[in-house]
Scaffold this motif. Structure first.
Motif, short mmCIF file in Angstrom:
data_model
loop_
_atom_site.label_atom_id
_atom_site.label_comp_id
_atom_site.label_asym_id
_atom_site.label_seq_id
_atom_site.Cartn_x
_atom_site.Cartn_y
_atom_site.Cartn_z
N PHE A 267 0.82 -1.22 0.00
CA PHE A 267 0.00 0.00 0.00
C PHE A 267 0.85 1.26 0.00
CE2 PHE A 267 -3.49 -2.69 1.92
CZ PHE A 267 -4.34 -2.57 0.83
N ALA A 268 2.05 1.19 0.56
CA ALA A 268 2.89 2.38 0.67
C ALA A 268 3.68 2.66 -0.61
CB ALA A 268 3.84 2.25 1.86
N TRP A 269 4.20 1.60 -1.28
CA TRP A 269 5.18 1.84 -2.32
C TRP A 269 4.92 1.12 -3.64
CZ3 TRP A 269 7.89 5.90 -1.63
CH2 TRP A 269 8.26 6.31 -0.34
N LEU A 270 3.94 0.26 -3.70
CA LEU A 270 3.65 -0.42 -4.97
C LEU A 270 2.41 0.20 -5.61
CD1 LEU A 270 4.26 -4.19 -4.06
CD2 LEU A 270 5.86 -2.50 -5.00
N ASP A 271 2.49 0.38 -6.91
CA ASP A 271 1.37 0.98 -7.65
C ASP A 271 0.58 -0.14 -8.32
OD1 ASP A 271 -0.34 2.73 -8.81
OD2 ASP A 271 1.05 3.40 -10.39
N PHE A 272 -0.65 -0.37 -7.87
CA PHE A 272 -1.49 -1.40 -8.48
C PHE A 272 -2.93 -0.87 -8.53
CE2 PHE A 272 -1.16 -2.19 -3.94
CZ PHE A 272 -2.48 -2.34 -3.53
N PRO A 273 -3.74 -1.39 -9.43
CA PRO A 273 -5.11 -0.89 -9.59
C PRO A 273 -5.93 -1.07 -8.31
CG PRO A 273 -4.46 -2.25 -11.47
CD PRO A 273 -3.39 -2.41 -10.44
N GLY A 274 -6.63 -0.01 -7.94
CA GLY A 274 -7.50 -0.07 -6.77
C GLY A 274 -6.79 0.06 -5.45
N ARG A 275 -5.55 0.55 -5.46
CA ARG A 275 -4.80 0.61 -4.21
C ARG A 275 -5.48 1.51 -3.19
NH1 ARG A 275 1.16 3.25 -3.87
NH2 ARG A 275 -0.11 5.10 -4.29
N GLU A 276 -5.86 2.71 -3.57
CA GLU A 276 -6.46 3.65 -2.62
C GLU A 276 -7.84 3.17 -2.13
OE1 GLU A 276 -4.82 6.00 -1.27
OE2 GLU A 276 -3.08 5.64 -2.55
N PRO A 277 -8.73 2.71 -3.02
CA PRO A 277 -10.02 2.22 -2.51
C PRO A 277 -9.88 1.03 -1.55
CG PRO A 277 -10.16 2.65 -4.86
CD PRO A 277 -8.72 2.77 -4.48
N VAL A 278 -8.98 0.12 -1.89
CA VAL A 278 -8.79 -1.03 -1.01
C VAL A 278 -8.26 -0.59 0.35
CG1 VAL A 278 -7.50 -3.17 -0.67
CG2 VAL A 278 -8.46 -2.63 -2.92
N PHE A 279 -7.33 0.37 0.36
CA PHE A 279 -6.80 0.85 1.63
C PHE A 279 -7.88 1.56 2.43
CE2 PHE A 279 -4.47 4.02 4.22
CZ PHE A 279 -3.77 3.12 5.02
N LEU A 280 -8.76 2.28 1.76
CA LEU A 280 -9.88 2.92 2.45
C LEU A 280 -10.79 1.88 3.10
CD1 LEU A 280 -10.87 5.83 0.02
CD2 LEU A 280 -9.68 6.00 2.22
N VAL A 281 -10.98 0.75 2.43
CA VAL A 281 -11.76 -0.33 3.02
C VAL A 281 -11.09 -0.86 4.28
CG1 VAL A 281 -12.64 -2.67 2.67
CG2 VAL A 281 -12.83 -0.98 0.84
N VAL A 282 -9.77 -1.01 4.21
CA VAL A 282 -9.02 -1.47 5.39
C VAL A 282 -9.19 -0.49 6.55
CG1 VAL A 282 -6.72 -1.95 6.30
CG2 VAL A 282 -7.35 -2.76 4.02
N VAL A 283 -9.09 0.81 6.25
CA VAL A 283 -9.26 1.82 7.29
C VAL A 283 -10.68 1.78 7.84
CG1 VAL A 283 -9.26 4.30 7.77
CG2 VAL A 283 -7.46 3.30 6.34
N ALA A 284 -11.67 1.57 6.97
CA ALA A 284 -13.06 1.52 7.42
C ALA A 284 -13.31 0.35 8.36
CB ALA A 284 -13.99 1.44 6.21
N LEU A 285 -12.58 -0.74 8.17
CA LEU A 285 -12.75 -1.91 9.03
C LEU A 285 -12.29 -1.65 10.46
CD1 LEU A 285 -11.62 -4.77 6.61
CD2 LEU A 285 -13.95 -4.25 7.37
N PHE B 237 -5.89 -2.80 11.76
CA PHE B 237 -5.04 -1.86 12.49
C PHE B 237 -3.57 -2.07 12.16
CE2 PHE B 237 -2.30 -1.11 16.20
CZ PHE B 237 -2.44 0.27 16.32
N ALA B 238 -3.15 -3.34 12.04
CA ALA B 238 -1.75 -3.63 11.76
C ALA B 238 -1.34 -3.09 10.39
CB ALA B 238 -1.52 -5.15 11.83
N VAL B 239 -2.18 -3.30 9.38
CA VAL B 239 -1.88 -2.80 8.03
C VAL B 239 -1.84 -1.27 8.04
CG1 VAL B 239 -2.73 -2.66 5.67
CG2 VAL B 239 -2.82 -4.84 6.90
N PHE B 240 -2.81 -0.66 8.70
CA PHE B 240 -2.86 0.80 8.78
C PHE B 240 -1.59 1.35 9.45
CE2 PHE B 240 -4.00 4.58 11.30
CZ PHE B 240 -4.37 5.44 10.29
N LEU B 241 -1.17 0.73 10.54
CA LEU B 241 0.02 1.20 11.26
C LEU B 241 1.27 1.08 10.43
CD1 LEU B 241 1.36 2.10 13.99
CD2 LEU B 241 1.57 -0.34 14.50
N LEU B 242 1.52 -0.10 9.86
CA LEU B 242 2.76 -0.31 9.12
C LEU B 242 2.76 0.43 7.79
CD1 LEU B 242 3.58 -4.07 9.81
CD2 LEU B 242 4.34 -2.02 11.01
#
Length: 279
Positions: free
Chosen positions: A100-118, A157-162
């Motif tokens: 999520f921090a350094w790789l560019d792949f389709p849907g990266r931002e929406p998927v990360f927003l889902v992780v944050v929403a969880l 939380f772990a993904v969001f933190l790291l």
């Protein structure tokens, strides 16, 4: 005068921290001393009476604890739940955080927003639906089922933190590694992980303590053969409320392991907290 004030200020701060440390350690010391006393001595007075009667102390309670198959099995169940959960959460979160921090792949931002929403989803909401799903999959009442539940709810939380920690790394450092021919896996293992060790250690401590001390999830997802130490001690209190010669050393064992883990990794924990505050 400024030097004197500085010395006095440091002395006051150190004295205050010593007092706080002693107050924080008093329950642990009291529980340990209680675990070394017989049920008869406990009924006669508090644990502080050992200072006037040290003959009360013995390790007979711990011998009885080792002979209690329920508590010893629950202890190993707790280890089998806590350690794999911590390892899986840290490994998966580190990989996902780097992606999520350094790789560019389709849907990266929406998927990360889902992780944050969880992050805002309470654990209680998922207990019954997941229990029903695990029952259909044959995982209900098993150690793997408890582990999977903790991993699922620990990952957001772990993904969001790291991810946030890895994203603060200098971009030039990673670009230089790529220009030198380093693959993404090599950059991740040789560069990102060593730099992110304080955050990873902090996450591992928090995750281990959370799972080790959990009772809610274990009460629902673990049966009598897979229940951890927290549930077993609670059951013993309900069934044998006066069985203090087993309960006290069992409770101390349940408490001292997280304390040992915390102090063993406190240097990395402090580094992670300080790095986060600076950033």
């Amino acid at each position: 005068m400024s030097a004197v004030r500085r010395v006095l200020g440091n002395a006051v701060v150190q004295a205050f921290l010593v007092v706080v440390g002693l107050v924080w350690m008093t329950p642990l010391a009291g529980l340990f001393l209680s675990s070394l006393r017989s049920a008869e001595d406990t009924a006669k007075g508090g644990w502080w009476t050992v200072f006037t009667g040290p003959g009360q102390l013995s390790f007979d309670n711990y011998s009885a604890l080792l002979e209690n198959s329920g508590i010893t099995q629950a202890f190993w169940n707790t280890v089998l739940i806590s350690v794999p959960t911590t390892v899986l959460v840290v490994v998966v979160a580190a990989l996902a955080g780097y992606a999520f921090a350094w790789l560019d792949f389709p849907g990266r931002e929406p998927v990360f927003l889902v992780v944050v929403a969880l992050l805002v989803v309470p654990v209680q909401i998922g207990l019954l639906p997941v229990a029903k799903l695990f029952g259909q999959l044959g995982l209900f009442g098993t150690i793997p089922g408890v582990v999977l539940f903790h991993v699922a709810y620990g990952l957001p939380f772990a993904v969001f933190l790291l991810r946030n920690y890895f994203a603060e790394m200098p971009k030039e450092m990673l670009e230089a590694a790529r220009m030198d021919g380093g693959s993404e896996w090599r950059i991740f293992t040789r560069l990102v992980l060593p730099v992110g060790r304080p955050a990873i250690a902090s996450l591992a401590i928090f995750q281990f303590l959370w799972v080790w001390n959990d009772m809610l999830v274990a009460l629902l997802f673990a049966d009598s053969s897979s229940q951890p130490l927290t549930v077993q001690l609670q059951s013993q209190i309900r069934q044998f409320g006066s069985n203090i010669d087993v309960l006290a050393p069992g409770a101390f064992l349940s408490l001292v392991v997280p304390v040992v883990v915390f102090f063993a990794f406190q240097r990395h924990f402090v580094q992670g907290v300080m790095a986060g505050s600076v950033k």
